[in-house]
Write a protein that holds these residues in place. Structure first.
Motif, PDB file in Angstrom:
ATOM      1  N   TYR A  62      59.252  48.000  10.364  1.00  0.00           N
ATOM      2  CA  TYR A  62      58.058  48.586   9.773  1.00  0.00           C
ATOM      3  C   TYR A  62      56.856  48.535  10.717  1.00  0.00           C
ATOM      4  CZ  TYR A  62      54.434  49.022   6.106  1.00  0.00           C
ATOM      5  OH  TYR A  62      53.374  49.386   5.343  1.00  0.00           O
ATOM      6  N   VAL A  76      47.617  44.294   0.637  1.00  0.00           N
ATOM      7  CA  VAL A  76      48.770  44.287  -0.261  1.00  0.00           C
ATOM      8  C   VAL A  76      48.802  45.602  -1.015  1.00  0.00           C
ATOM      9  CG1 VAL A  76      48.715  41.776  -0.535  1.00  0.00           C
ATOM     10  CG2 VAL A  76      47.547  43.219  -2.203  1.00  0.00           C
ATOM     11  N   PRO A  91      52.506  41.585  -2.604  1.00  0.00           N
ATOM     12  CA  PRO A  91      53.257  42.551  -1.792  1.00  0.00           C
ATOM     13  C   PRO A  91      52.512  42.915  -0.507  1.00  0.00           C
ATOM     14  CG  PRO A  91      52.221  43.655  -3.655  1.00  0.00           C
ATOM     15  CD  PRO A  91      51.942  42.189  -3.807  1.00  0.00           C
ATOM     16  N   LEU A  92      52.671  42.072   0.502  1.00  0.00           N
ATOM     17  CA  LEU A  92      51.966  42.204   1.778  1.00  0.00           C
ATOM     18  C   LEU A  92      52.379  43.463   2.523  1.00  0.00           C
ATOM     19  CD1 LEU A  92      52.598  38.529   2.396  1.00  0.00           C
ATOM     20  CD2 LEU A  92      50.315  39.463   2.698  1.00  0.00           C
ATOM     21  N   THR A  93      51.399  44.148   3.121  1.00  0.00           N
ATOM     22  CA  THR A  93      51.715  45.352   3.887  1.00  0.00           C
ATOM     23  C   THR A  93      51.349  45.246   5.364  1.00  0.00           C
ATOM     24  OG1 THR A  93      49.622  46.355   3.196  1.00  0.00           O
ATOM     25  CG2 THR A  93      51.592  46.892   1.898  1.00  0.00           C
ATOM     26  N   SER A 134      46.275  47.958  -4.776  1.00  0.00           N
ATOM     27  CA  SER A 134      45.985  47.723  -3.361  1.00  0.00           C
ATOM     28  C   SER A 134      44.785  46.810  -3.252  1.00  0.00           C
ATOM     29  CB  SER A 134      45.692  49.046  -2.653  1.00  0.00           C
ATOM     30  OG  SER A 134      46.836  49.845  -2.629  1.00  0.00           O
ATOM     31  N   THR A 165      57.180  43.580   6.763  1.00  0.00           N
ATOM     32  CA  THR A 165      56.131  44.593   6.907  1.00  0.00           C
ATOM     33  C   THR A 165      55.327  44.293   8.170  1.00  0.00           C
ATOM     34  OG1 THR A 165      54.776  43.376   5.295  1.00  0.00           O
ATOM     35  CG2 THR A 165      56.026  45.262   4.463  1.00  0.00           C
ATOM     36  N   CYS A 220      54.642  39.424   7.992  1.00  0.00           N
ATOM     37  CA  CYS A 220      54.449  39.555   6.548  1.00  0.00           C
ATOM     38  C   CYS A 220      55.743  39.970   5.858  1.00  0.00           C
ATOM     39  CB  CYS A 220      53.392  40.613   6.254  1.00  0.00           C
ATOM     40  SG  CYS A 220      51.783  40.299   6.999  1.00  0.00           S
ATOM     41  N   ASP A 221      55.985  39.378   4.695  1.00  0.00           N
ATOM     42  CA  ASP A 221      57.126  39.749   3.869  1.00  0.00           C
ATOM     43  C   ASP A 221      56.619  40.301   2.536  1.00  0.00           C
ATOM     44  OD1 ASP A 221      60.147  39.509   3.213  1.00  0.00           O
ATOM     45  OD2 ASP A 221      59.095  38.650   1.497  1.00  0.00           O
ATOM     46  N   TRP A 222      56.941  41.546   2.243  1.00  0.00           N
ATOM     47  CA  TRP A 222      56.477  42.238   1.046  1.00  0.00           C
ATOM     48  C   TRP A 222      57.112  41.665  -0.218  1.00  0.00           C
ATOM     49  CZ3 TRP A 222      58.426  45.272  -2.902  1.00  0.00           C
ATOM     50  CH2 TRP A 222      57.508  46.081  -3.582  1.00  0.00           C
ATOM     51  N   THR A 223      58.424  41.463  -0.212  1.00  0.00           N
ATOM     52  CA  THR A 223      59.153  41.056  -1.411  1.00  0.00           C
ATOM     53  C   THR A 223      58.732  39.680  -1.917  1.00  0.00           C
ATOM     54  OG1 THR A 223      61.071  42.368  -0.783  1.00  0.00           O
ATOM     55  CG2 THR A 223      61.454  40.619  -2.374  1.00  0.00           C
ATOM     56  N   SER A 260      61.577  41.668   2.821  1.00  0.00           N
ATOM     57  CA  SER A 260      61.206  43.039   3.140  1.00  0.00           C
ATOM     58  C   SER A 260      60.086  42.980   4.166  1.00  0.00           C
ATOM     59  CB  SER A 260      60.758  43.781   1.879  1.00  0.00           C
ATOM     60  OG  SER A 260      60.464  45.117   2.176  1.00  0.00           O
TER      61      SER A 260
END
Length: 195
Positions: free
Chosen positions: A33, A176, A160-162, A183, A106, A127-130, A104
């Motif tokens: 990502y 996030v 949910p980190l982006t 957001s 990011t 960063c991990d979204w999940t 997940s």
């Protein structure tokens, strides 16, 4: 021109600002990502697992890579056939710096400057979204690559980190959101006395 045969699974591609040149830099990722550069110009990315295979013997976890230019990083099959990754011990693939487990991936941030303690300088934040986690990874030179020490820096569910960046004030900012979630923008600043 980049021929589709040059691209194997996910690829890192360099494009000249005037679009006169396109170059495949590295291949064999599942779903990287984000990526970032450290002070030496090394490229790092945090690649996805195949979550559908979690309970199967060939499951491959999320991986942190020191991207090897011109090399294949193990993922062989595109699209729905994405369950095959060549093991790290095979000579034709680049081994991961660290297996990161389920998640997940990011944002990737090479921490070059800021007001966090010295142990974070020159390392990575991923960063991990999940699972709503930011990992701090300290890097120590080891031959032509690095040895990694992993620390859970920040975690909260749901978060949910982006992506993450360092601002002019030295603080880390992260965002996030996604999949219908709110957001938001957060700031993490260091207030301790450690140098």
């Amino acid at each position: 021109d980049v021929c589709s045969s040059d691209l194997a699974a996910g690829s890192l591609v360099r494009i000249a600002p005037d679009f006169s040149r396109v170059e495949v830099v590295a291949t064999g990722f599942r779903n990287p990502y984000d990526f970032d550069f450290n002070d030496r110009g090394d490229v790092f990315t945090y690649d996805s697992d195949c979550e559908r295979d979690y309970f199967l013997p060939w499951y491959s976890p999320c991986r942190l890579y020191h991207v090897a230019l011109g090399r294949h990083h193990g993922w062989r099959l595109p699209s729905f056939q994405r369950s095959l990754r060549v093991p790290d011990y095979m000579p034709e693939t680049v081994p991961a710096l660290a297996d990161m487990g389920r998640g997940s991936p990011t944002g990737v941030l090479c921490y070059r400057a800021g007001n966090f303690p010295k142990r974070y300088h020159g390392g990575l934040f991923v960063c991990d979204w999940t699972f709503g986690t930011i990992y701090a990874l300290q890097l120590q030179p080891a031959g032509s690559t690095y040895a990694v020490t992993k620390e859970q820096f920040l975690s909260r569910t749901p978060l949910p980190l982006t992506d993450a960046v360092v601002g002019d004030d030295g603080a880390m900012y992260f965002t996030v959101g996604g999949r219908g979630g709110q957001s938001e923008l957060y700031r993490v600043r260091y207030t301790g006395s450690e140098p």
